[in-house]
Design an enzyme around this catalytic site. Structure first.
Site, PDB file in Angstrom:
ATOM      1  N   GLN A  78       5.766  -0.154  51.120  1.00  0.00           N
ATOM      2  CA  GLN A  78       6.301  -1.465  50.748  1.00  0.00           C
ATOM      3  C   GLN A  78       7.086  -2.056  51.914  1.00  0.00           C
ATOM      4  O   GLN A  78       8.286  -1.865  52.040  1.00  0.00           O
ATOM      5  CB  GLN A  78       7.193  -1.357  49.507  1.00  0.00           C
ATOM      6  CG  GLN A  78       7.578  -2.728  48.997  1.00  0.00           C
ATOM      7  CD  GLN A  78       8.233  -2.686  47.631  1.00  0.00           C
ATOM      8  OE1 GLN A  78       8.257  -1.684  46.956  1.00  0.00           O
ATOM      9  NE2 GLN A  78       8.786  -3.808  47.243  1.00  0.00           N
ATOM     10  N   PHE A  79       6.388  -2.811  52.777  1.00  0.00           N
ATOM     11  CA  PHE A  79       7.022  -3.379  53.961  1.00  0.00           C
ATOM     12  C   PHE A  79       8.118  -4.379  53.599  1.00  0.00           C
ATOM     13  O   PHE A  79       9.007  -4.654  54.394  1.00  0.00           O
ATOM     14  CB  PHE A  79       5.978  -4.023  54.891  1.00  0.00           C
ATOM     15  CG  PHE A  79       5.491  -5.371  54.444  1.00  0.00           C
ATOM     16  CD1 PHE A  79       6.109  -6.530  54.892  1.00  0.00           C
ATOM     17  CD2 PHE A  79       4.424  -5.480  53.569  1.00  0.00           C
ATOM     18  CE1 PHE A  79       5.661  -7.782  54.480  1.00  0.00           C
ATOM     19  CE2 PHE A  79       3.968  -6.718  53.160  1.00  0.00           C
ATOM     20  CZ  PHE A  79       4.596  -7.874  53.602  1.00  0.00           C
ATOM     21  N   THR A  80       8.100  -4.917  52.386  1.00  0.00           N
ATOM     22  CA  THR A  80       9.101  -5.917  52.002  1.00  0.00           C
ATOM     23  C   THR A  80      10.506  -5.335  51.888  1.00  0.00           C
ATOM     24  O   THR A  80      11.471  -6.093  51.800  1.00  0.00           O
ATOM     25  CB  THR A  80       8.715  -6.621  50.688  1.00  0.00           C
ATOM     26  OG1 THR A  80       8.634  -5.647  49.642  1.00  0.00           O
ATOM     27  CG2 THR A  80       7.395  -7.358  50.828  1.00  0.00           C
TER      28      THR A  80
END
Length: 147
Positions: A78-80
């Site tokens: 989850q790069f966010t």
């Protein structure tokens, strides 16, 4: 690396209607690599997550790890998690590692976890995923490790 752990009664990840990973009681681990991260940081993160005592013992105290309870580990990229919201209303994700490094370190997290823990499931790097979970507690723990 940045991780958010959620203690769950159960969790699963779907991609295009297909389940890619599912666990019963255990931990959902959302993970994001940052540009300066390394395989050593990924290994350290996994070791910490597997030893983190956030499950209740007989007295109701958080005194057991996911390994102690024989729980599952569901790892989702989850790069966010690297979102920077300081500059306005649209987050910047420039703090996340690029796709090549992000994938390599996500796969390292998975490999390290599978070498140390018997039940490791995962999402699909870079995919549009639907994550279903029943948060237990709720217990949600953020972890940030840097070199």
């Amino acid at each position: 690396m940045i991780a958010v752990l959620q203690r769950v009664a159960s969790a699963r990840v779907e991609v295009a209607g297909r389940v890619t990973g599912a666990i019963g009681p255990g931990l959902l681990m959302l993970v994001c690599a940052e540009p300066a991260d390394s395989e050593a940081i990924a290994d350290k993160l996994v070791a910490k997550v597997l030893k983190l005592r956030i499950f209740s013992d007989e007295a109701g105290k958080m005194n057991r790890s996911v390994a102690d309870i024989g729980g599952g580990l569901l790892v989702v990229s989850q790069f966010t998690l690297a979102a920077d919201t300081a500059g306005g209303n649209r987050p910047s994700f420039s703090g996340a590692a690029g796709p090549e490094l992000g994938r390599r370190l996500y796969e390292r997290v998975l490999a390290a976890a599978r070498a140390l823990h018997p039940q490791v499931e995962c999402g699909e790097f870079g995919a549009d995923m639907q994550v279903h979970l029943i948060n237990d507690g709720p217990v949600t723990i953020p972890i940030t490790l840097r070199a």
